[in-house]
Enzyme design. Structure first.
Site, short mmCIF file in Angstrom:
data_model
loop_
_atom_site.label_atom_id
_atom_site.label_comp_id
_atom_site.label_asym_id
_atom_site.label_seq_id
_atom_site.Cartn_x
_atom_site.Cartn_y
_atom_site.Cartn_z
N SER A 247 -8.97 -40.14 -7.26
CA SER A 247 -8.25 -40.93 -7.80
C SER A 247 -8.00 -42.31 -6.87
O SER A 247 -8.03 -42.14 -5.72
CB SER A 247 -6.65 -40.27 -7.93
OG SER A 247 -6.69 -39.44 -8.92
N ARG B 124 -4.01 -28.22 -12.43
CA ARG B 124 -3.23 -28.94 -11.43
C ARG B 124 -1.91 -28.19 -11.20
O ARG B 124 -1.15 -28.23 -12.14
CB ARG B 124 -2.77 -30.59 -11.92
CG ARG B 124 -2.07 -31.16 -10.78
CD ARG B 124 -1.93 -32.73 -11.27
NE ARG B 124 -0.95 -33.40 -10.35
CZ ARG B 124 0.53 -33.52 -10.44
NH1 ARG B 124 0.99 -33.07 -11.61
NH2 ARG B 124 1.03 -34.11 -9.60
N LYS C 190 4.12 -37.27 -11.93
CA LYS C 190 3.65 -37.46 -10.59
C LYS C 190 4.62 -38.33 -10.00
O LYS C 190 4.57 -39.64 -10.11
CB LYS C 190 2.08 -37.97 -10.52
CG LYS C 190 1.64 -37.82 -9.22
CD LYS C 190 -0.05 -37.79 -9.33
CE LYS C 190 -0.72 -37.58 -8.00
NZ LYS C 190 -0.41 -38.30 -6.83
#
Length: 213
Positions: free
Chosen positions: A110, A41, A139
């Protein structure tokens, strides 16, 4: 053939999570110590940098039979023949992603609300990431689900579930007890003074809680 999916210890990492260290070294240490999935990521690197890092990760992980999932960047995943892709609610629709990556790659999605779960194209996906289970700083836009709602969503899910968001060695057992098949972590492993030891401990926690049913 689609890779085997074991969500038990799902490590998410990128250069931003490994200051002063090589993400490949951390991923390799984790993969040899119980991490069952590695997700790249990287929201900052250029496309070239992400492809280069993803290729290095693939080279390191393939002999260990630990799949590499690429977050969001389908082009990067395809460029290195990664094992799969993970997308969120703001990314490309899961059915479109499936068309692009084909039937033999893993696809995760997600979700954090009932409406997102209801709208999800589950036939296109292999697993769900549900969260954020706990407050997280990794996040900025992560929705706070909380464990009660997490359990409710997980009970309805017809796919394997990995809990995401704010999970640590201290609370991982709660996530498994609430119905998850595994836990996704960043700092619990990347920020640990001993990556291998932290991964082994987390793997043991998950396995022990699963054994309790």
């Amino acid at each position: 053939m689609k890779p085997l999916l074991d969500l038990s210890v799902y490590l998410v990492l990128g250069p931003q999570d490994c200051p002063g260290q090589d993400p490949v070294d951390i991923a390799t240490a984790a993969a040899t110590s119980g991490a069952s999935v590695i997700q790249l990521r990287d929201k900052r690197g250029t496309t070239r940098e992400q492809v280069q890092l993803a290729q290095r990760l693939m080279t390191a992980l393939e002999p260990l039979n630990v799949p590499l999932i690429v977050n969001d960047r389908i082009d990067v995943a395809l460029a290195v023949n990664a094992d799969g892709v993970h997308v969120g609610q703001e990314d490309m629709d899961a059915s479109k992603v499936r068309e692009l990556i084909g039937p033999d790659k893993l696809l995760g999605l997600s979700v954090s609300t009932q409406s997102e779960l209801d709208a999800a194209d589950l036939e296109a996906c292999d697993y769900l990431g549900i969260g954020a289970c706990f407050p997280t700083i990794s996040k900025d836009d992560a929705a706070q689900v909380g464990m009660q709602n997490f359990r409710h969503l997980t009970e309805q899910a017809t796919l394997p579930v990995v809990g995401i968001g704010g999970i640590s060695l201290a609370n991982a057992a709660q996530v498994i007890s609430a119905g998850a098949d595994g836990v996704a972590v960043i700092s619990a492993i990347c920020g640990a003074p001993d990556v291998s030891a932290a991964t082994k401990e987390l793997s043991s926690i998950v396995a022990a809680r699963k054994d309790l049913g």
